[in-house]
Write a protein that holds these residues in place. Sequence first.
Motif, PDB file in Angstrom:
ATOM      1  N   LYS A 131     -24.307 -28.248 -16.233  1.00  0.00           N
ATOM      2  CA  LYS A 131     -23.942 -26.990 -16.899  1.00  0.00           C
ATOM      3  C   LYS A 131     -24.962 -26.590 -17.953  1.00  0.00           C
ATOM      4  O   LYS A 131     -25.234 -25.418 -18.171  1.00  0.00           O
ATOM      5  N   GLN A 132     -25.485 -27.612 -18.624  1.00  0.00           N
ATOM      6  CA  GLN A 132     -26.390 -27.362 -19.728  1.00  0.00           C
ATOM      7  C   GLN A 132     -27.732 -26.812 -19.264  1.00  0.00           C
ATOM      8  O   GLN A 132     -28.334 -25.984 -19.931  1.00  0.00           O
ATOM      9  N   PHE A 133     -28.188 -27.282 -18.098  1.00  0.00           N
ATOM     10  CA  PHE A 133     -29.517 -26.887 -17.629  1.00  0.00           C
ATOM     11  C   PHE A 133     -29.409 -25.887 -16.492  1.00  0.00           C
ATOM     12  O   PHE A 133     -29.209 -26.263 -15.349  1.00  0.00           O
ATOM     13  N   LYS A 134     -29.534 -24.609 -16.821  1.00  0.00           N
ATOM     14  CA  LYS A 134     -29.419 -23.574 -15.792  1.00  0.00           C
ATOM     15  C   LYS A 134     -30.596 -23.669 -14.844  1.00  0.00           C
ATOM     16  O   LYS A 134     -31.732 -23.900 -15.251  1.00  0.00           O
ATOM     17  N   ALA A 135     -30.304 -23.455 -13.554  1.00  0.00           N
ATOM     18  CA  ALA A 135     -31.375 -23.484 -12.559  1.00  0.00           C
ATOM     19  C   ALA A 135     -32.219 -22.227 -12.711  1.00  0.00           C
ATOM     20  O   ALA A 135     -31.701 -21.136 -12.957  1.00  0.00           O
ATOM     21  N   LEU A 136     -33.526 -22.378 -12.634  1.00  0.00           N
ATOM     22  CA  LEU A 136     -34.408 -21.221 -12.646  1.00  0.00           C
ATOM     23  C   LEU A 136     -35.656 -21.585 -11.869  1.00  0.00           C
ATOM     24  O   LEU A 136     -35.870 -22.729 -11.501  1.00  0.00           O
ATOM     25  N   ASN A 137     -36.461 -20.577 -11.609  1.00  0.00           N
ATOM     26  CA  ASN A 137     -37.665 -20.767 -10.841  1.00  0.00           C
ATOM     27  C   ASN A 137     -38.746 -21.371 -11.733  1.00  0.00           C
ATOM     28  O   ASN A 137     -39.252 -20.718 -12.625  1.00  0.00           O
ATOM     29  N   LEU A 138     -39.095 -22.642 -11.496  1.00  0.00           N
ATOM     30  CA  LEU A 138     -40.078 -23.292 -12.353  1.00  0.00           C
ATOM     31  C   LEU A 138     -41.383 -23.503 -11.610  1.00  0.00           C
ATOM     32  O   LEU A 138     -41.395 -23.953 -10.480  1.00  0.00           O
ATOM     33  N   PHE A 139     -42.496 -23.154 -12.261  1.00  0.00           N
ATOM     34  CA  PHE A 139     -43.805 -23.463 -11.658  1.00  0.00           C
ATOM     35  C   PHE A 139     -44.515 -24.475 -12.547  1.00  0.00           C
ATOM     36  O   PHE A 139     -44.246 -24.560 -13.746  1.00  0.00           O
ATOM     37  N   THR A 140     -45.402 -25.277 -11.944  1.00  0.00           N
ATOM     38  CA  THR A 140     -46.126 -26.268 -12.749  1.00  0.00           C
ATOM     39  C   THR A 140     -47.497 -25.728 -13.110  1.00  0.00           C
ATOM     40  O   THR A 140     -47.997 -24.774 -12.513  1.00  0.00           O
ATOM     41  N   ILE A 141     -48.083 -26.378 -14.096  1.00  0.00           N
ATOM     42  CA  ILE A 141     -49.396 -25.940 -14.570  1.00  0.00           C
ATOM     43  C   ILE A 141     -50.471 -26.183 -13.515  1.00  0.00           C
ATOM     44  O   ILE A 141     -51.436 -25.431 -13.408  1.00  0.00           O
ATOM     45  N   ASP A 142     -50.285 -27.231 -12.688  1.00  0.00           N
ATOM     46  CA  ASP A 142     -51.262 -27.505 -11.637  1.00  0.00           C
ATOM     47  C   ASP A 142     -51.252 -26.395 -10.585  1.00  0.00           C
ATOM     48  O   ASP A 142     -52.301 -25.961 -10.109  1.00  0.00           O
TER      49      ASP A 142
END
Lengths: 335, 264
Positions: free
Chosen positions: A298-309
């Motif tokens: 619940k605490q960590f909402k899903a979102l579109n994450l990209f990495t620096i690489d």
Amino acid sequence: MNTFYTHFLKLLLTIALISTATAQAADVKLLNVSYDPTRELYQEYNAAFAKHWKETTGQTVEIQQSHGGSGKQARSVIDGLDADVVTLALAYDVDQLYQKAKLIPEDWQSRLPNNSAPYTSTAVFLVRAGNPKGIKDWDDLVKPGVSVVTPNPKTSGGARWNYLAAYGYALKKYGTDDAAKDFLKKLYKNVAVLDTGARGATVSFVEREIGDVLIAWENEAYLSLKEYGADKYQVVVPSVSILAEPSVAVVDKVASKHGTEKAAEEYLEYLYSKEGQDIAAKNFYRPRDPEILAKYGKQFKALNLFTIDEVFGGWNKAHATHFADGGAFDQIYSQ
Amino acid sequence: MRWSLTAIALAFIALFLCLPLLLIITAAFAKGWSAYWSELTDHDTLSAIKLTLLTALITVPLNTVFGIAAAWAITRFEFIGKSLLTTLIDLPFSVSPVISGLIFVLLFGKQGWFGDWLYAHDIKIIFAVPGIVIVTLFITFPFVARELIPLMQEMGNEEEEAALSLGASGWKTFLFITLPNIKWALLYGILLCNARAMGEFGAVSVVSGHIRGLTNTLPLHVEVSYNEYNSVAAFASASILAGLAIVTLILKSFLEWQQAHDRA
């Protein structure tokens, strides 16, 4: 006059007593040199690790902490601050220990799982209660009349993640580097104050009440809610953001000199254990362990994450193009 | 006219001196006496107090001796480079504390001039207590000498020469002639030196390494606690520093009063 001297002697004696009382030597002593927002995390983790170490080896371990801006802390270790382990904001800062002083081997990042980042975070927005400016995504930050608070990417590791998160979003949405730079130009025009560190920016936003929105690390944003009241602020998670990977490493040269390699290695490896991951999640860092992540879902909402690489080709490249003198940030901010 | 000037001065003092002091006290006791006490007796706070006192205890006597020696040399002898020495004594005043700290990192840091040698011999200076003592020594060096030089210049050395010509030894002359003449200025210099030694932030921050419970002095501990959202601890430590400052001020006015009394 005699009574004065007796009082003075008593005072000295008390000080001496306190010194001996605090000098109960632990079997192993570790110094963890970390960055600003991890104070609460490591306070809790150190106690848990000390217990774990006592149970597995029978030795007592005492962990000392030093906190400050990530870049500054790396510099101090290079200048001789005796860190057995470093737990810094970004891989680039840890890498300087290899580049500038050869305190760690070149392949340090592959020695632990997940790029040596046992927990992650991401850049989110903290807004005032009720979200009066209606901020939902990065686009809302460049609107005229919105006042943004974020620290200076030149001095703050956290601020670099913020900058790159916004850049990555703009690059995805508008396609070209020029358009992304244009987007950031508008964004930094809205910045009310560029603090030198992440904690300073949080203090500007919550205590000095500057700005409509604070770009903050997720953990820092939730910590502000906890410290200042959930009725005063709320966290807004954007559609896209960057996967921030705070890196950890044993400082080999220092640890081998102290003879603390074993404890230092276990100290970092235990961060990946169930208990370590749970403590990270409790302190609002995203755990790597899927089971723990589900527990705190619940605490960590899903979102579109990209990495620096993926988007920037790694820290060294990102640093050279964006944050070095005369780089993209200088061009953006000077205009 | 007299009244309005006095009123302005008093209002200014109230606004810029008394109000902040009051704020420190109220913030320190915001959660009650027991919270204040438990923060003060916290391990990290105690060790910060201890380190601050230790630093002052080492630097103040040393700088007293150095200060007297320097003032003596400058006002009683003629030598080449005298004006250079006078200028050098003022150096710590004119250099920014951050630079003062960095000088010592560049000297004793691992990448510095003596870094390899110190590292090889396992001697820790920077990011340890010796470094903090050394920069404080540097920062507070001018106070005693600066107080003594003008006074000793004004005094002249007739009395001392008389003592010497009557057969007193140099040491005896200093003890019975010079010292009684300079004692108030000397004490005043020591007081200022002590105040700065306990309160220095910038230079100490550069060389401290900020290891809690080990190399944090009181001023550094105030900053650390404040950044940890622990404002009671921050202001409790600040109240100790403020208390030390007030004691210094009271001692100072007492000394000034004594001095005036002495002359009369």
